[in-house]
Design a protein around this motif. Structure first.
Motif, PDB file in Angstrom:
ATOM      1  N   TYR A 128       0.724  -1.253  -0.034  1.00 34.02           N
ATOM      2  CA  TYR A 128       0.034   0.053   0.250  1.00 34.02           C
ATOM      3  C   TYR A 128       0.838   1.207  -0.008  1.00 34.02           C
ATOM      4  O   TYR A 128       1.902   1.431   0.877  1.00 34.02           O
ATOM      5  CB  TYR A 128      -0.982  -0.016   1.227  1.00 34.02           C
ATOM      6  CG  TYR A 128      -1.714  -1.054   1.743  1.00 34.02           C
ATOM      7  CD1 TYR A 128      -2.359  -1.895   0.638  1.00 34.02           C
ATOM      8  CD2 TYR A 128      -1.967  -1.653   2.713  1.00 34.02           C
ATOM      9  CE1 TYR A 128      -3.068  -3.345   0.944  1.00 34.02           C
ATOM     10  CE2 TYR A 128      -2.549  -2.979   2.940  1.00 34.02           C
ATOM     11  CZ  TYR A 128      -3.037  -3.585   1.967  1.00 34.02           C
ATOM     12  OH  TYR A 128      -3.726  -4.864   2.289  1.00 34.02           O
TER      13      TYR A 128
ATOM     14  N   ASN B  61      -3.512   3.703   6.884  1.00 33.13           N
ATOM     15  CA  ASN B  61      -3.179   2.445   6.837  1.00 33.13           C
ATOM     16  C   ASN B  61      -2.464   1.963   7.987  1.00 33.13           C
ATOM     17  O   ASN B  61      -2.228   0.515   8.072  1.00 33.13           O
ATOM     18  CB  ASN B  61      -2.549   2.068   5.311  1.00 33.13           C
ATOM     19  CG  ASN B  61      -3.611   2.194   4.421  1.00 33.13           C
ATOM     20  OD1 ASN B  61      -4.606   2.022   4.425  1.00 33.13           O
ATOM     21  ND2 ASN B  61      -2.741   2.635   3.113  1.00 33.13           N
TER      22      ASN B  61
ATOM     23  N   ARG C 272      -8.723   0.364   4.430  1.00 32.67           N
ATOM     24  CA  ARG C 272      -7.410   0.435   3.774  1.00 32.67           C
ATOM     25  C   ARG C 272      -7.503   1.415   2.550  1.00 32.67           C
ATOM     26  O   ARG C 272      -8.355   1.382   1.939  1.00 32.67           O
ATOM     27  CB  ARG C 272      -6.804  -0.778   3.192  1.00 32.67           C
ATOM     28  CG  ARG C 272      -6.562  -1.879   4.139  1.00 32.67           C
ATOM     29  CD  ARG C 272      -5.271  -1.562   5.013  1.00 32.67           C
ATOM     30  NE  ARG C 272      -4.733  -2.468   5.932  1.00 32.67           N
ATOM     31  CZ  ARG C 272      -4.256  -2.441   7.031  1.00 32.67           C
ATOM     32  NH1 ARG C 272      -4.008  -1.309   7.602  1.00 32.67           N
ATOM     33  NH2 ARG C 272      -3.729  -3.465   7.924  1.00 32.67           N
ATOM     34  N   SER C 273      -6.597   2.410   2.731  1.00 31.05           N
ATOM     35  CA  SER C 273      -6.600   3.350   1.527  1.00 31.05           C
ATOM     36  C   SER C 273      -5.584   3.072   0.509  1.00 31.05           C
ATOM     37  O   SER C 273      -4.389   2.881   0.652  1.00 31.05           O
ATOM     38  CB  SER C 273      -6.294   4.842   2.295  1.00 31.05           C
ATOM     39  OG  SER C 273      -6.234   5.840   1.355  1.00 31.05           O
ATOM     40  N   ILE C 274      -6.085   2.635  -0.678  1.00 30.57           N
ATOM     41  CA  ILE C 274      -5.047   2.265  -1.863  1.00 30.57           C
ATOM     42  C   ILE C 274      -5.318   3.406  -2.842  1.00 30.57           C
ATOM     43  O   ILE C 274      -6.086   3.745  -3.634  1.00 30.57           O
ATOM     44  CB  ILE C 274      -5.834   1.121  -2.541  1.00 30.57           C
ATOM     45  CG1 ILE C 274      -5.964   0.013  -1.359  1.00 30.57           C
ATOM     46  CG2 ILE C 274      -4.778   0.623  -3.499  1.00 30.57           C
ATOM     47  CD1 ILE C 274      -4.858  -0.566  -0.727  1.00 30.57           C
ATOM     48  N   LYS C 275      -4.093   3.969  -3.135  1.00 27.93           N
ATOM     49  CA  LYS C 275      -3.691   5.238  -3.921  1.00 27.93           C
ATOM     50  C   LYS C 275      -2.603   5.162  -4.773  1.00 27.93           C
ATOM     51  O   LYS C 275      -1.746   4.398  -4.730  1.00 27.93           O
ATOM     52  CB  LYS C 275      -3.411   6.587  -2.695  1.00 27.93           C
ATOM     53  CG  LYS C 275      -4.697   6.868  -1.963  1.00 27.93           C
ATOM     54  CD  LYS C 275      -5.986   7.420  -2.553  1.00 27.93           C
ATOM     55  CE  LYS C 275      -6.854   7.899  -1.365  1.00 27.93           C
ATOM     56  NZ  LYS C 275      -8.426   7.560  -1.890  1.00 27.93           N
ATOM     57  N   LYS C 276      -2.569   6.047  -5.769  1.00 29.99           N
ATOM     58  CA  LYS C 276      -1.525   6.090  -6.401  1.00 29.99           C
ATOM     59  C   LYS C 276      -0.968   4.678  -7.206  1.00 29.99           C
ATOM     60  O   LYS C 276      -1.701   3.925  -7.697  1.00 29.99           O
ATOM     61  CB  LYS C 276      -0.600   6.992  -5.926  1.00 29.99           C
ATOM     62  CG  LYS C 276      -0.858   8.303  -5.516  1.00 29.99           C
ATOM     63  CD  LYS C 276       0.035   9.195  -4.886  1.00 29.99           C
ATOM     64  CE  LYS C 276      -0.473  10.484  -4.456  1.00 29.99           C
ATOM     65  NZ  LYS C 276      -0.224  10.691  -3.265  1.00 29.99           N
ATOM     66  N   SER C 277       0.438   4.599  -7.249  1.00 23.01           N
ATOM     67  CA  SER C 277       1.047   3.432  -7.827  1.00 23.01           C
ATOM     68  C   SER C 277       0.522   2.263  -7.412  1.00 23.01           C
ATOM     69  O   SER C 277       0.170   1.312  -7.939  1.00 23.01           O
ATOM     70  CB  SER C 277       2.484   3.276  -7.860  1.00 23.01           C
ATOM     71  OG  SER C 277       2.886   3.383  -6.391  1.00 23.01           O
ATOM     72  N   SER C 278       0.082   1.942  -6.109  1.00 21.79           N
ATOM     73  CA  SER C 278      -0.325   1.096  -5.418  1.00 21.79           C
ATOM     74  C   SER C 278      -1.671   0.706  -6.119  1.00 21.79           C
ATOM     75  O   SER C 278      -1.971  -0.446  -6.325  1.00 21.79           O
ATOM     76  CB  SER C 278      -0.330   1.244  -3.983  1.00 21.79           C
ATOM     77  OG  SER C 278      -1.228   0.419  -3.444  1.00 21.79           O
TER      78      SER C 278
ATOM     79  N   GLN D  55      -1.155  -0.731  -9.641  1.00 16.84           N
ATOM     80  CA  GLN D  55      -0.699  -2.142  -9.826  1.00 16.84           C
ATOM     81  C   GLN D  55      -1.905  -3.193  -9.385  1.00 16.84           C
ATOM     82  O   GLN D  55      -2.022  -4.012 -10.128  1.00 16.84           O
ATOM     83  CB  GLN D  55       0.410  -2.097  -8.702  1.00 16.84           C
ATOM     84  CG  GLN D  55       1.127  -3.442  -8.527  1.00 16.84           C
ATOM     85  CD  GLN D  55       2.281  -3.680  -7.601  1.00 16.84           C
ATOM     86  OE1 GLN D  55       2.396  -2.515  -6.887  1.00 16.84           O
ATOM     87  NE2 GLN D  55       2.726  -4.704  -7.243  1.00 16.84           N
ATOM     88  N   ALA D  56      -2.764  -2.713  -8.423  1.00 20.13           N
ATOM     89  CA  ALA D  56      -3.658  -3.507  -7.845  1.00 20.13           C
ATOM     90  C   ALA D  56      -4.860  -3.828  -8.909  1.00 20.13           C
ATOM     91  O   ALA D  56      -5.292  -4.883  -9.177  1.00 20.13           O
ATOM     92  CB  ALA D  56      -4.240  -3.002  -6.725  1.00 20.13           C
TER      93      ALA D  56
ATOM     94  N   LEU E 179     -10.754  -3.634  -5.092  1.00 19.36           N
ATOM     95  CA  LEU E 179      -9.322  -3.357  -4.391  1.00 19.36           C
ATOM     96  C   LEU E 179      -9.458  -3.967  -3.181  1.00 19.36           C
ATOM     97  O   LEU E 179      -8.726  -4.419  -2.372  1.00 19.36           O
ATOM     98  CB  LEU E 179      -9.113  -1.901  -4.380  1.00 19.36           C
ATOM     99  CG  LEU E 179      -8.604  -1.069  -5.791  1.00 19.36           C
ATOM    100  CD1 LEU E 179      -8.446   0.248  -5.451  1.00 19.36           C
ATOM    101  CD2 LEU E 179      -7.397  -1.741  -6.264  1.00 19.36           C
TER     102      LEU E 179
ATOM    103  N   VAL F  26      -7.465  -6.434  -1.105  1.00 21.44           N
ATOM    104  CA  VAL F  26      -6.649  -6.243   0.397  1.00 21.44           C
ATOM    105  C   VAL F  26      -7.100  -7.536   1.090  1.00 21.44           C
ATOM    106  O   VAL F  26      -6.095  -7.975   1.838  1.00 21.44           O
ATOM    107  CB  VAL F  26      -7.308  -4.926   1.068  1.00 21.44           C
ATOM    108  CG1 VAL F  26      -6.895  -4.697   2.318  1.00 21.44           C
ATOM    109  CG2 VAL F  26      -6.768  -3.633   0.182  1.00 21.44           C
TER     110      VAL F  26
END
Lengths: 487, 306
Positions: free
Chosen positions: A14, A336, B34-40, B43-44, B254, B258
Motif C-alpha cells: 500500500y 493504513n 485500507r486506503s489504496i492510492k496512486k501506484s499502489s 498495480q492492484a 481493491l 486487500v
C-alpha cells in the motif's frame, strides 16, 4: 522456512496515505482555561508537548501551580453557586448537546490533533476516540433533565465541584467521560489533562468558550504530577475523579483519606483473554490482536494476558504470528497504519525494560518482522510465549503492545489463573458455547467481561474495576451516581 | 464415482469450524478502510484485470455475443495495449467451441459452467456427461454447483462424492466448485461447504452462480479464504478462490484484493489462485486506469460494452 508458511512480504504494497493536516490549527502556546478565559500561569512557566512519532515540538502549554489550581477551583465554585445550579436542568442539557454538536462539526480536527499529540493511529482517533467522546456528551446530555427518574424515590442533587485528572491514552475520550456526567448532574469541574497529551482538551476548551457555556463550569489546568497533586489536595473540592495508574490511585486515596472528598478511581489492569478450543478461532485471533494492540496496548482494559486451551495452542499461535506480519506499524497519520507511536520516551523505556525482564525471566520473545521508523517512539508488536504465572511480565501492567501467553487445560484452571492478579478491570472469553460464556464470565472477578469480542465501549455501558483496578463506575446510569448526592 | 466413506472420514476435519458473524463483519470493515492510492492502486487494478473471469451467462447468449466477449477479453482497451489479458472467459457449455475459436493462440482460459447450472437439479450421471463434453470441446476450467438440497439434508457424503466424481470427469481441466452462498444462509454453512469442497478435490471454491441474491459478499469471501488458509496449513495444498457476482466497481475489487493479501499473502496474488467472476467490473477498472493516466474520468461510452 516451513514450506507451508504464508508470505506477507508481498509484491503489492500500500502506498502511503497520510491524512492531511492543513486544516487544523495548533497555537504556538496554550494557557489555562479558567472562568471562561484563557489565563496565563501564575508562575509564568510552560512545558512542551511533542509529537511522539517525530519527536518534534507541537506547542507549549502552561504549567499549573497551586495558585492556578486555586484560581480554577474558586471559579468552579462561583459558577456552581451563581449560574450552573440556578439553570433549569433542561438548559444544562442544551449546553451539553451544543458541545456534542460542535465537536461533531470539528471531528476531523480533533482526530488529527489527537493522533499528532498522542501517537495513536488516525484510524482509531477518527473511528473510535472522537466519535465515542461525542457519543458520551450526547448520552449524558439526555440525562440532564431526567436525573430524578434515574434515581426514583430520591431527590438527587449535584455533589459540587469535582477535580478530574485524566490519562494520556485516550485524552479527549477521558475528558468526555469525566466532564459529561459531571455537568449533566449539575456539577462544575476542574480538569487536568495528562502532560504529554493536553492539546485536545485545550481544543475542547475553545469549543466550550465558543458554546458560551457559563464561565467557570469547566476549567482546565494543565501540568504534570505536581499540578495533579495540587488539585487532589485542594480543600475546595467535593470529589476527585481519577483515571490512571494504580500506583497514583493509591497515593490519591491516602491524600484524601479523612477529607469530605468523594472519589472514583479507574486504574490499571492485566486482563485475561481466554480462548477455548471450541471458539471461532480466526475471529478469536482478531480479538486477541484488537485486545492487546489497540492503541499500542496503552489501554487499561487491554487483553494483555492470553490464555489458550492447549489443544488449539499451536493453531492459535501460528495464526497470531501470521496476523502480526500484516500489522502496519508507523506514521500515526497514515490511514493504513495499524499500530502508531508509543506515547512518550518514558513509556517506551518502560516497555523496553519489560521486554528485557521477560527474556531474563525465561519467556520466549517473538516480534513481527516489521521495520520501525528511525525517528519517534515505536515498539514492535510483541508476544511472550511459554509464560509462567510468577513472571513479572504476567503480573505487572506493561501498558504497551506486549502480550504474555499461557496455556490451560480446564476451564477451572483458566478461571483461577485469570483471577490470580491484584487487578480486576476486564476480561475476555472466546467460545462458541453459550453456557460456557455464562459460567466463565460469572466466575471472572472483573468489572467488564467481553464474550467473543473485545474492547467494545458504549456510553450507556458502565465501566470500572474490581480490586486494585479501581472503584466506582463510569458510563451509563452508574456513571451519574458518583456525581450526585441525595437530600 | 462414489467414494469410500471411511476414507473420507479420515480426510475431513475432526469437527465443524464455527464462524462468528460479528467478528467477520469487523474484520471485513478493516479491509475496506485500507486506503489504496496512486501506484499502489494502478498495480492492484492491473492485477484485478488479470484475475477477471469475463462472464456472460444469459439464457439468450448467442454465438455472436460470446465472440464479442472473447474479443474484449483479448483486447480490453485499444489505447492501453500494455494491459494484462483477463484470466478467463466464462460461458455456458454449448458455447465453449465458439470461444475456443476466437481465443485460439492466447493464454486466456475458457471456463464453462456445468452440472445443471445454476440449480444443480439433475442426476449425477447427466452432470458427468455434460462435464466431459465441455472439457472435450475445449474448456480449461469447469465451474460446477454443489447439491444444496443434499447439503441441507445433512447428506455431506453425497455432496462430497459428487464433487469428487465431477473432478474425475474434468480430467486435466481445473474444477471450480460453486457453493451458492446466497442459499447457504449462515457463515457456518459456508465454512462447512468450503471444507467439504476442498477435501473432495476442488481446485477453486467459488461463491455464487450470479443467479441468486446475495451473490459474492466480502463476508462469505473472507470465510472461504480462511477455510483455504486452514486447508493449506493442514495439507500444504493451495486452493483458489473466486468471488462471483455483485462485484461491479474497481473499489470493491481493491477491497477484495486487500482481503486476499492480508489473509493468504503473496502466493495467492495471482490469477492461478484468485479470480473475480464479473461482467461489469472490467469497464469500471479500465475507467479508473484511464483516470490515473489522464487525470479525468471518461464517459462510459468510450469503453466497449463487450
Amino acid at each position: 522456512m516451513d514450506p507451508k508458511s504464508l508470505d506477507f512480504k508481498t509484491s503489492w504494497e500500500y502506498a502511503p496515505a497520510p491524512e492531511g493536516k492543513e486544516h487544523i490549527k495548533i497555537n504556538a502556546r496554550y494557557e489555562h482555561f479558567i472562568g471562561g478565559e484563557f489565563v496565563a500561569p501564575a508562575k509564568g512557566r510552560y512545558f512542551e508537548t511533542i509529537n511522539p512519532a517525530t519527536e518534534e515540538k507541537l506547542s507549549e502549554v502552561a504549567e499549573g501551580s497551586s495558585e492556578d489550581v486555586d484560581k480554577a477551583v474558586v471559579a468552579a465554585r462561583a459558577a456552581l453557586d451563581k449560574s450552573w445550579s440556578k439553570l433549569r436542568a433542561s438548559e444544562r442539557g442544551k449546553y451539553i448537546y451544543r458541545l456534542a454538536r460542535m465537536m461533531q462539526e470539528r471531528a476531523r480536527e480533533f482526530a488529527v490533533i489527537e493522533s499528532l499529540d498522542g501517537g495513536k493511529t488516525i484510524r482509531e482517533s477518527r473511528d473510535v476516540d472522537v466519535p465515542l467522546a461525542i457519543a458520551h456528551f450526547f448520552y449524558y446530555a439526555g440525562w440532564a433533565d431526567k436525573i430524578r427518574y434515574a434515581f426514583p424515590g430520591k431527590t438527587p442533587r449535584p455533589i459540587g465541584v469535582a477535580g478530574q485528572i485524566i490519562p494520556w491514552n485516550f485524552p479527549l475520550l477521558m475528558a468526555a467521560w469525566k466532564i459529561a456526567p459531571a455537568l449533566a448532574a449539575g456539577n462544575t469541574v476542574v480538569l487536568k489533562p495528562a502532560e504529554t497529551t493536553p492539546l485536545t482538551a485545550l481544543k475542547l476548551a475553545e469549543l466550550i468558550q465558543a458554546a458560551d457555556l457559563p464561565p467557570g463550569v469547566v476549567n482546565i489546568v494543565t501540568g504534570a504530577g505536581a499540578t495533579g497533586a495540587a488539585l487532589v489536595n485542594h480543600p475546595g473540592l467535593d470529589k476527585i475523579a481519577f483515571t490512571g495508574s494504580t500506583e497514583v490511585g493509591k497515593l490519591i486515596q491516602r491524600a484524601i483519606a479523612g477529607s469530605r472528598k468523594r472519589y472514583t478511581l479507574e486504574l490499571g489492569g492485566k486482563a485475561a483473554n481466554i480462548i477455548f478450543e471450541d471458539a471461532a478461532i480466526d475471529q478469536a485471533v482478531e480479538g486477541i490482536v484488537n485486545g492487546i494492540f489497540f492503541n499500542q496496548g496503552h489501554v487499561c482494559c487491554a487483553g494483555s494476558r492470553l490464555f489458550v486451551q492447549e489443544s488449539v495452542y499451536d493453531t492459535v499461535i501460528r495464526k497470531l504470528k501470521d496476523r502480526l506480519e500484516t500489522l502496519i506499524v508507523g506514521d500515526p497519520l497514515d490511514k493504513n497504519t495499524d499500530i502508531g507511536a508509543i506515547n512518550s520516551k518514558m513509556q517506551l523505556d518502560k516497555i523496553s525494560a519489560y521486554l528485557k525482564i521477560g527474556v531474563a525471566e525465561g519467556a520466549e520473545l517473538y516480534q513481527s518482522s516489521c521495520k520501525l521508523p528511525k525517528k519517534g517512539f515505536f515498539c514492535k508488536p510483541t508476544l511472550f510465549l511459554h509464560c509462567s504465572q510468577s513472571q513479572r511480565i504476567v503480573q505487572e501492567e506493561i501498558f504497551g503492545p506486549v502480550l504474555s501467553v499461557q496455556t490451560f487445560r480446564t476451564p477451572e484452571e483458566a478461571i483461577s489463573r485469570a483471577n490470580n492478579t491484584p487487578y480486576g478491570l476486564s476480561g475476555g472469553v472466546w467460545t462458541d458455547k453459550g453456557s460456557k460464556i455464562f459460567k466463565v464470565s460469572n466466575a471472572l472477578r472483573c468489572g467488564v467481561v467481553w464474550a467473543n469480542t473485545y474492547n467494545k465501549f458504549d456510553p450507556s455501558a458502565p465501566f470500572g474495576g474490581y480490586k486494585e483496578s479501581g472503584m466506582g463506575r463510569e458510563g451509563g446510569l452508574h456513571g451519574l451516581q458518583p456525581y450526585i448526592q441525595y437530600n | 464415482m462414489p467414494r469410500n466413506n471411511a476414507a473420507l472420514a479420515v480426510t475431513l476435519p475432526p469437527q465443524f469450524v464455527p464462524i462468528d458473524e460479528v467478528g467477520i463483519d469487523e474484520r471485513v470493515s478493516r479491509f475496506s478502510k485500507r486506503s489504496i492510492k496512486k501506484s499502489s492502486k494502478v498495480q492492484a487494478l492491473k492485477l484485478a484485470l488479470s484475475m477477471l473471469d469475463l462472464t456472460t451467462l444469459s439464457a439468450h447468449d448467442t454465438p455472436e455475443r460470446v465472440r464479442q466477449l472473447c474479443h474484449k477479453a483479448k483486447n480490453l482497451l485499444e489505447t492501453m495495449p500494455e494491459l494484462p489479458h483477463v484470466g478467463a472467459v466464462c460461458v455456458y457449455g454449448p458455447l465453449v467451441k465458439v470461444a475456443k475459436e476466437v481465443l485460439k493462440g492466447t493464454k486466456i482460459h475458457i471456463a464453462a459452467v456445468s452440472t445443471a447450472f445454476p440449480s444443480g437439479m439433475a442426476p449425477l450421471k447427466t452432470k458427468l456427461i455434460e462435464t466431459r463434453q465441455f472439457v472435450a470441446d475445449g474448456a480449461d476450467e469447469i465451474d460446477m454447483v454443489i447439491s444444496r438440497g443434499k447439503f441441507f439434508e445433512g447428506d455431506y457424503d453425497y455432496v462430497a462424492d459428487e464433487i469428487a466424481a465431477v473432478k474425475e470427469a474434468c480430467g486435466k481441466a481445473h474444477l471450480k466448485v460453486i457453493l451458492e452462498t446466497g442459499e447457504l444462509n449462515t457463515l457456518d454453512n459456508v465454512r462447512r461447504a468450503s471444507d467439504i469442497a476442498m477435501h473432495a478435490g476442488a481446485d477453486f471454491i467459488k461463491t455464487s452462480t450470479g443467479k441468486v441474491q446475495p451473490a459474492a459478499t466480502p463476508q462469505v469471501t473472507l470465510v472461504m479464504l480462511e477455510a483455504i488458509r486452514d486447508f493449506y496449513y493442514a495439507t500444504g495444498k493451495k486452493i483458489g478462490m473466486k468471488p462471483a457476482g455483485g462485484i461491479a466497481t474497481a473499489k470493491q475489487a481493491l477491497h477484495y484484493l486487500v482481503m486476499l493479501r492480508e489473509t493468504l499473502g503473496e502466493a495467492w496474488l495471482t490469477p492461478d489462485l484468485f479470480r473475480f467472476g464479473a461482467s461489469k467490473l472490467a469497464n469500471d477498472i479500465l475507467m479508473q486506469l484511464v483516470k490515473e493516466q489522464t487525470g479525468a474520468y471518461q464517459s462510459i461510452d468510450y469503453f466497449s460494452m463487450e
